[in-house]
Motif scaffolding. Structure first.
Motif, PDB file in Angstrom:
ATOM      1  N   GLY A 351       0.804  -1.272  -0.026  1.00 30.26           N
ATOM      2  CA  GLY A 351      -0.091  -0.017  -0.258  1.00 30.26           C
ATOM      3  C   GLY A 351       0.725   1.317   0.057  1.00 30.26           C
ATOM      4  O   GLY A 351       0.524   2.231  -0.668  1.00 30.26           O
ATOM      5  N   ALA A 352       1.992   1.292   0.956  1.00 26.54           N
ATOM      6  CA  ALA A 352       2.838   2.482   0.920  1.00 26.54           C
ATOM      7  C   ALA A 352       3.439   2.743  -0.384  1.00 26.54           C
ATOM      8  O   ALA A 352       3.697   3.806  -1.030  1.00 26.54           O
ATOM      9  N   LEU A 353       3.993   1.573  -1.232  1.00 22.93           N
ATOM     10  CA  LEU A 353       4.389   1.673  -2.393  1.00 22.93           C
ATOM     11  C   LEU A 353       3.304   2.124  -3.677  1.00 22.93           C
ATOM     12  O   LEU A 353       3.732   3.202  -4.363  1.00 22.93           O
ATOM     13  N   LEU A 354       2.106   1.872  -3.503  1.00 20.84           N
ATOM     14  CA  LEU A 354       1.060   2.226  -4.285  1.00 20.84           C
ATOM     15  C   LEU A 354       0.779   3.708  -4.150  1.00 20.84           C
ATOM     16  O   LEU A 354       0.618   4.393  -5.147  1.00 20.84           O
ATOM     17  N   ARG A 355       0.795   4.294  -3.071  1.00 20.16           N
ATOM     18  CA  ARG A 355       0.454   5.733  -2.618  1.00 20.16           C
ATOM     19  C   ARG A 355       1.712   6.594  -2.854  1.00 20.16           C
ATOM     20  O   ARG A 355       1.743   7.883  -2.682  1.00 20.16           O
ATOM     21  N   SER A 356       3.038   5.972  -2.983  1.00 15.22           N
ATOM     22  CA  SER A 356       4.185   6.912  -3.328  1.00 15.22           C
ATOM     23  C   SER A 356       4.073   7.674  -4.480  1.00 15.22           C
ATOM     24  O   SER A 356       3.340   7.201  -5.294  1.00 15.22           O
ATOM     25  N   ARG A 357       4.900   8.535  -4.690  1.00 14.99           N
ATOM     26  CA  ARG A 357       4.854   9.388  -5.748  1.00 14.99           C
ATOM     27  C   ARG A 357       5.903   9.160  -6.781  1.00 14.99           C
ATOM     28  O   ARG A 357       6.341   9.730  -7.514  1.00 14.99           O
ATOM     29  N   TRP A 358       6.458   8.067  -6.603  1.00 10.87           N
ATOM     30  CA  TRP A 358       7.624   7.530  -7.557  1.00 10.87           C
ATOM     31  C   TRP A 358       7.060   7.099  -8.878  1.00 10.87           C
ATOM     32  O   TRP A 358       5.808   6.646  -9.022  1.00 10.87           O
ATOM     33  N   PRO A 359       7.826   7.229  -9.703  1.00 10.32           N
ATOM     34  CA  PRO A 359       7.388   6.965 -11.323  1.00 10.32           C
ATOM     35  C   PRO A 359       7.096   5.440 -11.197  1.00 10.32           C
ATOM     36  O   PRO A 359       7.647   4.777 -10.488  1.00 10.32           O
ATOM     37  N   ASP A 360       6.260   5.090 -12.242  1.00 12.43           N
ATOM     38  CA  ASP A 360       5.652   3.595 -12.099  1.00 12.43           C
ATOM     39  C   ASP A 360       6.819   2.508 -12.264  1.00 12.43           C
ATOM     40  O   ASP A 360       6.975   1.414 -11.952  1.00 12.43           O
ATOM     41  N   VAL A 361       7.905   2.983 -13.216  1.00 17.07           N
ATOM     42  CA  VAL A 361       9.003   2.436 -13.500  1.00 17.07           C
ATOM     43  C   VAL A 361       9.904   2.017 -12.188  1.00 17.07           C
ATOM     44  O   VAL A 361      10.378   0.919 -11.999  1.00 17.07           O
TER      45      VAL A 361
END
Length: 543
Positions: A351-361
């Motif tokens: 969930g944290a990775l999903l909500r992060s603002r990092w690019p999808d790649v």
């Protein structure tokens, strides 16, 4: 799943509960009325797990006592549990991350399920046949919560009924699910927002709807405690394991499982309870401080980071039954206890990775890197659980004074010697077994090591007739040490009486052997070998 846990597919029955559950007795073998009645009424070795017994009986009916078939079923059930966790993650992310889009939520749910499933901490539950109860209970546990979310979000009566039924099935597999009512209340607070802590009417409504779960938890909790209490002293008393020790053990467990989830190194089959247990040990004091710090931090972050706080509370509740507050067994902590309790961490990370603002790649790269590292570590750990030699050899490599590893390696060598056809090899293996038992006797206070020394010495007396007197003398000395320790610790296994009788008989002390033979036969009236030995001793005495 079958690739990562592949080494288990050729694994064996372990002489660590597998033998006592599946090889020694036969009451579970079959699907007739008598076998089913036994499964649903027994607390054999402590746990009440009729559904798990039924699954083993089905394996036996289809494949016989084929360890590889039992392992295949374990892995298949774990794969089904993984799918259930995937469905659970999708439902939760639909509530907490609605803005992220369906496709991203689906991929993140898959990541959560795989982070849970491919973790090395799962190996003990998946690769140890005895611990099928974890994967079976975990499957119904995850489906139960999924169905509950369906009930709360769509008011589906079918979802409510399915949730109660799955709670029952989970409890019939293992008692760990007794925490379900508390977990569902936590989910009502967040993310469902169905329960306001300061509103009594809200509490009353939420508790009433969970009464079926509460009733099931009370019943199965009582059965679990009684089963452990009846399992030959498995449940430790307050005099033996005081409140301070239980608090220290609980704090240690609350730190151990998250730490091993983040960095799963040096995993071992048994982290033994220290004897004596000193709550003032630095590791226990440090664990207590960490728990206090995390508790205060969670309270301060309850509004800013509800997902983190909820995951920590869910973990603490799920792990509570096995933290040592009602201590059963000789383990301080155990990897298998993480199966249900560490699900929230996988959901939190995804969930944290999903909500992060990092690019999808970047997100994909991080996810693949984490899963790849976990899969490799899990594959290696699965090899550890392949057989007795690999399991306890690994444990001994981690700790040269691991008394449990020394005991099992000695038993393994002794078993190999019994089956070997060449006399010189039998002697070699028995000497190796004797060495392990002697080292174990130096490391532990349990009388079992001394008794096993006597067993090996008695067998060496048979293999080396010219040295028979010396080996029998050594056996008698070991028995004296073992029974002295047993008397001090107020424990006695019937088999020890039989071994003392055998050594006395072979030493020519026929009259002295009769009392122990009689006592053993009284405790094990179905043991035909013991009855024959008693008869031979009485014949020697002309009686």
């Amino acid at each position: 799943m079958f690739v990562v846990f592949g080494p288990a597919l050729s694994g064996e029955f372990l002489h660590w509960d597998d033998d006592k559950n599946f090889l020694v007795h036969e009451r579970w073998r079959g699907l007739g009325f008598e076998q089913l009645r036994w499964m649903f009424t027994t607390t054999h070795m402590g746990p009440y797990q009729p559904l798990t017994w039924l699954s083993w009986a089905c394996d036996n009916a289809l494949f016989g006592l084929d360890a590889q078939a039992f392992h295949r079923t374990n892995i298949a059930l774990h794969a089904l549990a993984t799918l259930a966790v995937f469905a659970l993650a999708r439902s939760l992310f639909a509530i907490t991350c609605a803005e992220s889009g369906s496709t991203r939520r689906t991929w993140s749910a898959a990541l959560a399920a795989l982070l849970f499933a491919l973790h090395p901490l799962r190996c003990e539950s998946v690769c140890w046949i005895t611990e099928r109860r974890d994967v079976l209970s975990g499957l119904f546990f995850a489906v139960c919560i999924c169905a509950w979310l369906r009930w709360t979000t769509r008011r589906s009566r079918a979802g409510y009924v399915l949730s109660v039924v799955c709670a029952l099935l989970s409890l019939l597999s293992k008692a760990s699910a007794i925490v379900l009512p508390a977990l569902l209340l936590v989910l009502d607070v967040w993310p469902l927002a169905r329960l306001r802590l300061t509103e009594f009417a809200s509490w009353r409504a939420r508790i009433v709807e969970k009464l079926p779960f509460v009733a099931l938890s009370i019943v199965f909790g009582i059965v679990a405690i009684r089963g452990q209490a009846a399992a030959g002293g498995a449940l430790r008393s307050l005099e033996d394991h005081g409140l301070a020790a239980r608090a220290a053990q609980s704090a240690y467990g609350l730190v151990f499982y998250p730490a091993k989830t983040v960095w799963p190194s040096a995993l071992t089959p048994l982290v033994a309870m220290p004897d004596p247990f000193e709550p003032s040990e630095p590791r226990f004091v440090l664990a207590g401080l960490v728990v206090a710090l995390v508790t205060v931090s969670a309270w301060m972050l309850r509004k800013r980071a509800p997902a983190l706080v909820t995951a920590l509370v869910l973990f603490a509740l799920a792990i509570a039954p096995v933290l040592g507050l009602t201590q059963a067994g000789k383990q301080l902590v155990a990897d298998r206890y993480s199966y249900l309790a560490c699900m929230p961490f996988a959901l939190l990370a995804a969930g944290a990775l999903l909500r992060s603002r990092w690019p999808d790649v970047v997100k994909c790269g991080v996810a693949l890197l984490a899963l790849g590292a976990l899969a490799i570590a899990t594959h290696r750990q699965a090899r550890v659980w392949h057989d007795d030699e690999s399991l306890w050899g690994h444990a001994l490599a981690l700790d040269a004074n691991d008394a449990e590893a020394l005991l099992h390696l000695g038993m393994s060598r002794e078993g190999l010697a019994t089956r070997h056809a060449i006399a010189s090899e039998r002697v070699r293996l028995l000497r190796e077994a004797l060495g392990f038992f002697e080292r174990g006797e130096q490391c532990a206070k349990a009388p079992q090591y001394s008794i096993d020394i006597a067993v090996v010495c008695e067998k060496l007396a048979l293999e080396l007739p010219t040295e028979s007197d010396a080996w029998l003398a050594q056996a008698r000395a070991a028995l004296a040490r073992g029974f002295e320790r047993a008397e001090q610790q107020h424990i006695l296994e019937p088999e020890w009486l039989f071994e003392r009788a055998v050594v006395a008989y072979r030493s020519g002390e026929i009259a002295g052997s009769v009392g122990d033979f009689r006592a053993f036969v009284a405790l094990r009236p179905d043991d035909l070998a013991a009855r024959r030995a008693l008869a031979l001793a009485l014949l020697q005495l002309g009686r």
